[in-house]
Design a protein around this motif. Structure first.
Motif, PDB file in Angstrom:
ATOM      1  N   ARG A  34      27.652  31.168  51.256  1.00 58.89           N
ATOM      2  CA  ARG A  34      28.191  32.531  51.323  1.00 58.89           C
ATOM      3  C   ARG A  34      28.183  33.192  49.950  1.00 58.89           C
ATOM      4  NH1 ARG A  34      33.652  30.790  54.120  1.00 58.89           N
ATOM      5  NH2 ARG A  34      32.973  30.384  56.252  1.00 58.89           N
ATOM      6  N   ILE A  84      36.534  30.077  45.866  1.00 60.65           N
ATOM      7  CA  ILE A  84      37.232  30.858  46.895  1.00 60.65           C
ATOM      8  C   ILE A  84      36.990  32.345  46.663  1.00 60.65           C
ATOM      9  CG2 ILE A  84      39.577  31.527  47.639  1.00 60.65           C
ATOM     10  CD1 ILE A  84      40.401  28.593  47.195  1.00 60.65           C
ATOM     11  N   ASN A  85      36.850  32.710  45.393  1.00 62.34           N
ATOM     12  CA  ASN A  85      36.606  34.107  45.033  1.00 62.34           C
ATOM     13  C   ASN A  85      35.408  34.226  44.103  1.00 62.34           C
ATOM     14  OD1 ASN A  85      39.025  35.325  46.245  1.00 62.34           O
ATOM     15  ND2 ASN A  85      40.119  34.139  44.700  1.00 62.34           N
ATOM     16  N   LEU A  86      34.826  35.417  44.113  1.00 65.88           N
ATOM     17  CA  LEU A  86      33.829  35.777  43.104  1.00 65.88           C
ATOM     18  C   LEU A  86      34.377  36.990  42.360  1.00 65.88           C
ATOM     19  CD1 LEU A  86      30.839  35.415  42.022  1.00 65.88           C
ATOM     20  CD2 LEU A  86      30.232  37.217  43.641  1.00 65.88           C
ATOM     21  N   ARG A 133      34.158  40.255  39.763  1.00 65.16           N
ATOM     22  CA  ARG A 133      33.145  41.228  39.364  1.00 65.16           C
ATOM     23  C   ARG A 133      33.757  42.240  38.403  1.00 65.16           C
ATOM     24  NH1 ARG A 133      29.416  45.227  43.200  1.00 65.16           N
ATOM     25  NH2 ARG A 133      28.848  46.663  41.525  1.00 65.16           N
ATOM     26  N   ASP A 193      32.351  45.617  36.308  1.00 63.78           N
ATOM     27  CA  ASP A 193      31.281  46.546  35.960  1.00 63.78           C
ATOM     28  C   ASP A 193      31.652  47.256  34.667  1.00 63.78           C
ATOM     29  OD1 ASP A 193      30.052  45.875  38.306  1.00 63.78           O
ATOM     30  OD2 ASP A 193      30.415  47.781  39.326  1.00 63.78           O
ATOM     31  N   ASN A 219      39.465  50.827  35.986  1.00 68.81           N
ATOM     32  CA  ASN A 219      39.850  50.941  37.409  1.00 68.81           C
ATOM     33  C   ASN A 219      39.834  49.567  38.035  1.00 68.81           C
ATOM     34  OD1 ASN A 219      39.841  53.816  37.518  1.00 68.81           O
ATOM     35  ND2 ASN A 219      37.586  53.722  37.569  1.00 68.81           N
ATOM     36  N   LYS A 250      39.099  48.965  40.980  1.00 72.76           N
ATOM     37  CA  LYS A 250      38.219  49.047  42.140  1.00 72.76           C
ATOM     38  C   LYS A 250      36.863  49.548  41.676  1.00 72.76           C
ATOM     39  CE  LYS A 250      39.883  53.588  43.749  1.00 72.76           C
ATOM     40  NZ  LYS A 250      38.802  54.467  43.359  1.00 72.76           N
ATOM     41  N   ASN A 290      35.127  48.900  35.711  1.00 69.78           N
ATOM     42  CA  ASN A 290      35.665  48.782  37.078  1.00 69.78           C
ATOM     43  C   ASN A 290      35.701  47.315  37.460  1.00 69.78           C
ATOM     44  OD1 ASN A 290      35.685  51.529  37.299  1.00 69.78           O
ATOM     45  ND2 ASN A 290      33.843  51.653  38.569  1.00 69.78           N
ATOM     46  N   ARG A 291      36.782  46.874  38.114  1.00 66.51           N
ATOM     47  CA  ARG A 291      36.877  45.454  38.458  1.00 66.51           C
ATOM     48  C   ARG A 291      37.140  45.266  39.945  1.00 66.51           C
ATOM     49  NH1 ARG A 291      39.981  45.236  33.217  1.00 66.51           N
ATOM     50  NH2 ARG A 291      41.922  45.455  34.344  1.00 66.51           N
ATOM     51  N   GLU A 292      36.653  44.178  40.446  1.00 67.20           N
ATOM     52  CA  GLU A 292      36.796  43.888  41.880  1.00 67.20           C
ATOM     53  C   GLU A 292      36.756  42.379  42.050  1.00 67.20           C
ATOM     54  OE1 GLU A 292      37.735  44.809  44.881  1.00 67.20           O
ATOM     55  OE2 GLU A 292      36.114  46.162  45.483  1.00 67.20           O
ATOM     56  N   GLU A 293      37.410  41.886  43.093  1.00 67.41           N
ATOM     57  CA  GLU A 293      37.306  40.457  43.393  1.00 67.41           C
ATOM     58  C   GLU A 293      36.914  40.313  44.856  1.00 67.41           C
ATOM     59  OE1 GLU A 293      40.150  37.671  41.460  1.00 67.41           O
ATOM     60  OE2 GLU A 293      40.662  37.150  43.515  1.00 67.41           O
ATOM     61  N   TYR A 294      35.943  39.464  45.111  1.00 67.53           N
ATOM     62  CA  TYR A 294      35.495  39.234  46.486  1.00 67.53           C
ATOM     63  C   TYR A 294      36.069  37.920  46.990  1.00 67.53           C
ATOM     64  CZ  TYR A 294      31.833  42.587  45.186  1.00 67.53           C
ATOM     65  OH  TYR A 294      31.134  43.685  44.744  1.00 67.53           O
ATOM     66  N   LYS A 295      36.665  37.947  48.135  1.00 69.10           N
ATOM     67  CA  LYS A 295      37.113  36.700  48.748  1.00 69.10           C
ATOM     68  C   LYS A 295      35.933  36.135  49.553  1.00 69.10           C
ATOM     69  CE  LYS A 295      41.103  34.686  50.000  1.00 69.10           C
ATOM     70  NZ  LYS A 295      42.502  34.793  49.905  1.00 69.10           N
ATOM     71  N   ILE A 296      35.637  34.853  49.319  1.00 72.91           N
ATOM     72  CA  ILE A 296      34.519  34.238  50.044  1.00 72.91           C
ATOM     73  C   ILE A 296      35.079  33.631  51.335  1.00 72.91           C
ATOM     74  CG2 ILE A 296      32.552  32.663  49.871  1.00 72.91           C
ATOM     75  CD1 ILE A 296      32.473  34.722  47.648  1.00 72.91           C
ATOM     76  N   SER A 297      35.157  34.453  52.359  1.00 75.86           N
ATOM     77  CA  SER A 297      35.674  33.988  53.650  1.00 75.86           C
ATOM     78  C   SER A 297      34.535  34.041  54.660  1.00 75.86           C
ATOM     79  CB  SER A 297      36.828  34.876  54.094  1.00 75.86           C
ATOM     80  OG  SER A 297      36.329  36.175  54.350  1.00 75.86           O
TER      81      SER A 297
END
Lengths: 315, 250
Positions: free
Chosen positions: A71, A284-286, A288, A290, A310, A312, B30-37
């Motif tokens: 995944r 469990i997480n990736l 990111r 930017d 931000n 998001k 800009n920041r984001e975290e993806y949960k791998i579900s």
């Protein structure tokens, strides 16, 4: 026109992280991207994946069904298809945690990271679990560098296998990445780390980051740290590192398996932003991040001023 | 507004044509975290890479290595448990082959017993579920006063998995302490085997901070358990752990 640029920048500083309307618009200007005045870089990152090849089993445990390399890889591919400039980084402890490591010694973990096109990693304490030689043995499967600035490995099997930093060139950008490891004494069996010498991480971080920013003129400096996010004791952590150093823009952390709600922004020795992020463990997480960059001419603009943050992505 | 900005950037870009090396400053992050579900699709090329490894790992995990005549459970109404006794005795038996001087072992806390083992065949996976952690066994030479701290901790926490140690808990304190078959003598030094987790104060364990010596014996706790189950099987026997009154509360 240069005068206009300056004023624009000054207004932004005054706003204290809230960009003026025109500034926000300018960042979204396709023209600005097209002519190279603006660049965007996407950092993707993991830490402490601990041999978690498959998702956690469905056994009622807290993390059941989460993670998994198949995944993660699909997600990374999707982001790479959308973004031009991507760096994929890891902060160590690739090894140990599932029978895949016990049986194959980390071969599969490294192969899969190569397949996912990781750009760099650093050394975690568990990466020594089969000894220095155990890590060395898996390096033929790695097509990414192992970055470590504060271990002297010259008397070990890894003497020619690591480097303190690497500079990545993406579009017009230069991104300096270096690695820091934790004190191994007391944490790892001495027979496993052998002749590895631990050097003070703050000193090495300041040295290395200065080289990257001042000598190599990197536009962004990233530290892959396996020091740990924070401690109740006075042990050196990412928080200590951030406020005791200059020239580091981003610390991608590990070791403490910390799930952070949002990255932490620390004021460093120069009063500038050093961001710390860590994304739990086991894939469990990736994470990111930017970064948007604006071109400037020598001496015409002050580097390292506050910038808009931000939690998001742009829609 | 948009038009104005376009003009602005066109002009700016002309200006920058003259610059030989462009340098850049961060203007936004800009920041984001993806949960791998399971909402995330899978990359089948990755599965293709790991499948040959998975087949081997699964086969090994499903290998039967022994048999238990009883349910090995951590639930108990007394300060010892069948599972805890099996665990500690197994570690003691295997570690003694490497370090004959060991007086007693305290290889895990109750909280470290992660899963019961059912009556019947035992496979490798059962042992991994019981002990999923990669803890090392560490041998300590402790002063009598530090041994007492360890035993006090075990008493105050209403018993922990031990082998080679016997005592009664009276009002949260240990009494009638027997170590390696002999009454405890606080003026003597003892060889105590524990895990690196307990040694570093895991689950608030105490007594290991100022040893006379400490040595990693080079055996994972889990490997000691695997060896024991295999050895019992090789001897044509089965596991038959029971409560034996090593820790009582009267």
């Amino acid at each position: 026109m240069e005068e206009l640029l300056k004023i624009n920048r000054r207004n932004f500083i005054k706003a204290g992280g809230i960009a003026s309307a025109s500034f926000a618009l300018s960042l979204n200007s396709l023209d600005a991207f097209a002519n190279g005045r603006l660049q965007k870089l996407t950092i993707l990152h993991t830490n402490d994946v601990h041999s978690r090849i498959e998702p956690f089993p469905m056994d009622g445990s807290r993390n059941e069904g989460l993670g998994g390399t198949a995944r993660r890889s699909a997600l990374i591919k999707r982001i790479r298809a959308e973004q031009e400039n991507v760096l994929l980084l890891d902060a160590g402890d690739i090894f140990q945690g599932t029978p895949y490591f016990n049986k194959f010694g980390g071969e599969l973990e490294i192969k899969l990271m190569s397949q996912m096109q990781y750009d760099a990693t650093t050394l975690g304490n568990h990466d020594f679990d089969n000894g220095v030689e155990g890590f060395y043995k898996q390096l033929p499967y790695a097509n990414f560098p192992v970055l470590i600035a504060n271990y002297d490995l010259s008397n070990t099997a890894l003497s020619k296998s690591t480097q303190p930093f690497k500079i990545f060139k993406k579009a017009g950008l230069k991104i300096g990445v270096f690695g820091l490891g934790i004190q191994l004494k007391g944490l790892v069996d001495p027979k496993n780390y052998g002749e590895t010498q631990y050097l003070d991480p703050i000193t090495k971080a300041n040295e290395t980051a200065a080289i990257l920013k001042n000598d190599y003129k990197c536009d962004l400096v990233i530290c892959l740290s396996h020091l740990g996010y924070k401690y109740r004791s006075d042990a050196v952590s990412d928080q200590v590192l951030a406020k005791s150093t200059r020239n580091i823009d981003l610390i991608i952390g590990g070791h403490t398996h910390t799930f952070m709600d949002v990255p932490e922004d620390v004021k460093n020795l120069d009063g500038q932003i050093t961001t710390i992020n860590q994304v739990g463990f086991a894939g469990i997480n990736l994470g990111r991040i930017d970064y948007y960059f604006e071109a400037y001419k020598d001496k015409k603009m002050n580097i390292g001023t506050p910038y808009l943050i931000n939690n998001k992505l742009d829609g | 507004m948009v038009t104005k900005n376009k003009i602005y950037f066109l002009a700016a870009s002309l200006l920058f044509l003259g610059s030989c090396t462009a340098k850049y400053a961060v203007v936004k992050s800009n920041r984001e975290e993806y949960k791998i579900s399971n909402d995330v699709q899978v990359d089948s090329t990755i599965i293709k890479t790991y499948m040959p490894y998975k087949v081997k790992v699964d086969a090994e995990m499903n290998t039967v290595i022994g048999y238990s005549d009883v349910v090995l459970t951590k639930s108990s109404t007394v300060p010892e448990s069948v599972l805890g006794n099996f665990f500690a005795d197994a570690v003691f038996h295997q570690a003694k082959k490497m370090e004959p001087a060991i007086d007693f072992v305290f290889p895990t806390t109750k909280g470290g017993l992660r899963n019961d083992i059912a009556k019947g065949p035992i496979n490798v996976s059962n042992i991994f579920e019981l002990m999923p952690f990669e803890n090392q066994l560490v041998l300590f030479n402790l002063k009598g006063e530090d041994v007492l701290k360890v035993v006090n901790y075990i008493a105050i926490s209403n018993g922990q998995p031990v082998s080679g140690l016997k005592f009664n808990i009276k009002e949260k304190s240990p009494e009638q302490i027997i170590i390696n078959g002999k009454p405890f003598d606080v003026t003597k030094n003892y060889w105590v085997l524990t895990s690196d987790y307990i040694a570093s104060g895991g689950d608030d364990a105490v007594g290991f901070a100022t040893p006379i010596s400490r040595k990693n014996i080079g055996l994972l706790v889990r490997d000691a358990l695997l060896r024991e189950v295999k050895q019992v099987q090789a001897e044509g026997k089965s596991i038959n752990a029971k409560l034996d009154g090593r820790i009582t509360k009267n």
